[in-house]
Scaffold this active site. Sequence first.
Site, PDB file in Angstrom:
ATOM      1  N   HIS A 156      53.895 -51.192  71.866  1.00  0.00           N
ATOM      2  CA  HIS A 156      52.927 -52.291  71.839  1.00  0.00           C
ATOM      3  C   HIS A 156      51.918 -52.216  72.978  1.00  0.00           C
ATOM      4  O   HIS A 156      50.876 -52.862  72.935  1.00  0.00           O
ATOM      5  CB  HIS A 156      53.670 -53.635  71.907  1.00  0.00           C
ATOM      6  CG  HIS A 156      54.394 -53.933  70.623  1.00  0.00           C
ATOM      7  ND1 HIS A 156      53.863 -54.751  69.649  1.00  0.00           N
ATOM      8  CD2 HIS A 156      55.567 -53.486  70.130  1.00  0.00           C
ATOM      9  CE1 HIS A 156      54.699 -54.798  68.622  1.00  0.00           C
ATOM     10  NE2 HIS A 156      55.748 -54.044  68.886  1.00  0.00           N
ATOM     11  N   ASP A 368      45.077 -53.327  77.909  1.00  0.00           N
ATOM     12  CA  ASP A 368      45.922 -54.051  76.965  1.00  0.00           C
ATOM     13  C   ASP A 368      46.135 -53.172  75.749  1.00  0.00           C
ATOM     14  O   ASP A 368      45.189 -52.542  75.272  1.00  0.00           O
ATOM     15  CB  ASP A 368      45.217 -55.351  76.537  1.00  0.00           C
ATOM     16  CG  ASP A 368      46.184 -56.511  76.420  1.00  0.00           C
ATOM     17  OD1 ASP A 368      47.336 -56.278  76.034  1.00  0.00           O
ATOM     18  OD2 ASP A 368      45.762 -57.652  76.721  1.00  0.00           O
TER      19      ASP A 368
HETATM   20  P1  ADQ Z   1      51.106 -59.593  75.125  1.00  0.00           P
HETATM   21  O1  ADQ Z   1      50.838 -58.851  76.377  1.00  0.00           O
HETATM   22  O2  ADQ Z   1      52.011 -60.735  75.244  1.00  0.00           O
HETATM   23  O3  ADQ Z   1      51.639 -58.631  73.962  1.00  0.00           O
HETATM   24  P2  ADQ Z   1      48.876 -60.553  73.302  1.00  0.00           P
HETATM   25  O4  ADQ Z   1      48.597 -59.469  72.360  1.00  0.00           O
HETATM   26  O5  ADQ Z   1      47.649 -61.244  73.738  1.00  0.00           O
HETATM   27  O6  ADQ Z   1      49.619 -60.086  74.638  1.00  0.00           O
HETATM   28  O7  ADQ Z   1      49.833 -61.524  72.527  1.00  0.00           O
HETATM   29  C1  ADQ Z   1      50.322 -62.663  73.048  1.00  0.00           C
HETATM   30  C2  ADQ Z   1      50.720 -63.671  71.954  1.00  0.00           C
HETATM   31  O8  ADQ Z   1      51.230 -64.795  72.652  1.00  0.00           O
HETATM   32  C3  ADQ Z   1      49.522 -64.132  71.144  1.00  0.00           C
HETATM   33  O9  ADQ Z   1      49.915 -64.393  69.820  1.00  0.00           O
HETATM   34  C4  ADQ Z   1      49.106 -65.424  71.869  1.00  0.00           C
HETATM   35  O10 ADQ Z   1      48.526 -66.406  71.039  1.00  0.00           O
HETATM   36  C5  ADQ Z   1      50.418 -65.928  72.420  1.00  0.00           C
HETATM   37  N1  ADQ Z   1      50.164 -66.645  73.686  1.00  0.00           N
HETATM   38  C6  ADQ Z   1      49.594 -66.182  74.809  1.00  0.00           C
HETATM   39  N2  ADQ Z   1      49.498 -67.164  75.731  1.00  0.00           N
HETATM   40  C7  ADQ Z   1      50.008 -68.269  75.185  1.00  0.00           C
HETATM   41  C8  ADQ Z   1      50.157 -69.641  75.594  1.00  0.00           C
HETATM   42  N3  ADQ Z   1      49.728 -70.096  76.788  1.00  0.00           N
HETATM   43  N4  ADQ Z   1      50.755 -70.493  74.744  1.00  0.00           N
HETATM   44  C9  ADQ Z   1      51.163 -70.062  73.531  1.00  0.00           C
HETATM   45  N5  ADQ Z   1      51.018 -68.828  73.077  1.00  0.00           N
HETATM   46  C10 ADQ Z   1      50.445 -67.930  73.878  1.00  0.00           C
HETATM   47  C11 ADQ Z   1      51.957 -57.229  73.831  1.00  0.00           C
HETATM   48  C12 ADQ Z   1      50.893 -56.244  74.299  1.00  0.00           C
HETATM   49  C13 ADQ Z   1      49.579 -56.523  73.591  1.00  0.00           C
HETATM   50  C14 ADQ Z   1      49.787 -56.459  72.080  1.00  0.00           C
HETATM   51  C15 ADQ Z   1      50.957 -57.329  71.657  1.00  0.00           C
HETATM   52  C16 ADQ Z   1      51.298 -57.133  70.185  1.00  0.00           C
HETATM   53  O11 ADQ Z   1      50.733 -56.342  75.705  1.00  0.00           O
HETATM   54  O12 ADQ Z   1      48.586 -55.604  73.979  1.00  0.00           O
HETATM   55  O13 ADQ Z   1      48.627 -56.925  71.423  1.00  0.00           O
HETATM   56  O14 ADQ Z   1      52.116 -57.016  72.409  1.00  0.00           O
HETATM   57  O15 ADQ Z   1      51.455 -55.801  69.849  1.00  0.00           O
END
Ligand code: ADQ
Length: 459
Positions: A156, A368
Amino acid sequence: MSRLIIVSNRVAPISEGGPAAGGLAVGVYDALKETGGMWFGWSGDVVAEPPQSITLEERGRVTFATIGLAQRDYDQYYRGFSNATLWPAFHYRPDLIQFDRDEFDGYCRVNRWLAKQLAPLLKADDVIWVHDYHLIPFAQALRDEGVTNRIGFFLHIPFPATQVLLSVPRHRVLVEALCSFDLLGFQTAPDLRAFCDYIETQANGSVVRIAGEPNAVSAFGKTLRAAAYPIGVYPDEIALLAKDGESGREVQTVKTTLRDRKLIMSVDRLDYSKGLVERFRAFEKLLEHQPAQRNNVSFVQIAPPTRADMDTYRDIRLQLEAESGRINGRYAELDWTPIRYIHRQYERPVLAALFRASHVGFVTPLRDGMNLVAKEYVAAQDPDDPGVLVLSQFAGAAQELNGALIVNPLDIAGMADALAAALAMPLKERQARYTDMFAQLRENNVSVWRDNFMRDLQA
Ligand code: ADQ
């Protein structure tokens, strides 16, 4: 149909629509419900002694198989090698890498122990899909237990360029372990290229590239396939959530307190890879260069703390508190706080509605794998009056979202210019960019991601 076995570090607490239900959880759970299967991983509990048995919980056709981690295992495998060595290295921060041999041994030991727990639960034609950097040695560990099933792996986070990966002690052991999987999935083409480059330049291996198919990789006496499978979201569902949430209390409160000011929104886990300090400074630069924006725009940053028991995470938190305090001290007025910095988690419908209420989605990680927030932001917009996405060139999502204003997150003035351009963008241009990106999100939604990976794993 074969049973699907998902293995991930944490088994997502599935209350659909709950705060933890991001793209991975939703997309993978859907597949499990269709084919029937099992989700295996850490329960999230840290216990005194290694637990002797797995907890099985049936929900419809899905079995949740979870197990606690002993304190030492948590410290070495999770907090140590996974998050203090691999996470910074794979996010291009060799300066933050901490390496400890015992932690590396613990990481391998926990992978072997987890594989031993899972092996007796497997059936001959199960297909196993392992997720993320905590579990790089997992296929090798299963093979050692005599498991001959198909095993795929999806990373990921980014796969780093060879010269960065070389800074991780034991990198060769890790890449050799990766080669025990039958299929490797990466988020983007640059990640796939980085992996293939390591294979060719460091492992004396070979890569055969065939258009439209996964690459065929041979290295360490093994053959496997590798391809990019960019993870997506369900854009239509998010759009509905966002619209339904418009009349909710949180959105109404934000609108009332904003009065007629514009809104810039960011949502991230509080992590040094997300570029929050640079982002705060870019907003400051906007206020500095464009006095007309003062008292006319607010920036809301939602960032719940994660991995709060690690020093690097405590440091970034302190730094952000200082930055937001400094910038607010410099520009705030009696009736206006420039930055609202909020440390809590919100439910998905509330986030979606807040995205829809904002004029700019400001998503600028330093690195990311994908960044689902960028995709969720676009999906949540009102087609009649969409906001603008300002997106880092170093988010995997930038490979797909051509309608975003793409920025370099280290160029503070450049980001401030992009914010100004986004705030001033005419409706027609906003609509054209949004329509383009929404179509892309539909075409590559999370079921496409999952189905493509499963097709190639089973081929
Ligand atoms: P993350 O680093 O956690 O994931 P991201 O892809 O942005 O980053 O996903 C986070 C998820 O958590 C999103 O669905 C978002 O809406 C939710 N989220 C974030 N902050 C939140 C908050 N304050 N309250 C509620 N929900 C929140 C890892 C990798 C990424 C990759 C994903 C999926 O680091 O690059 O996109 O996995 O593969």
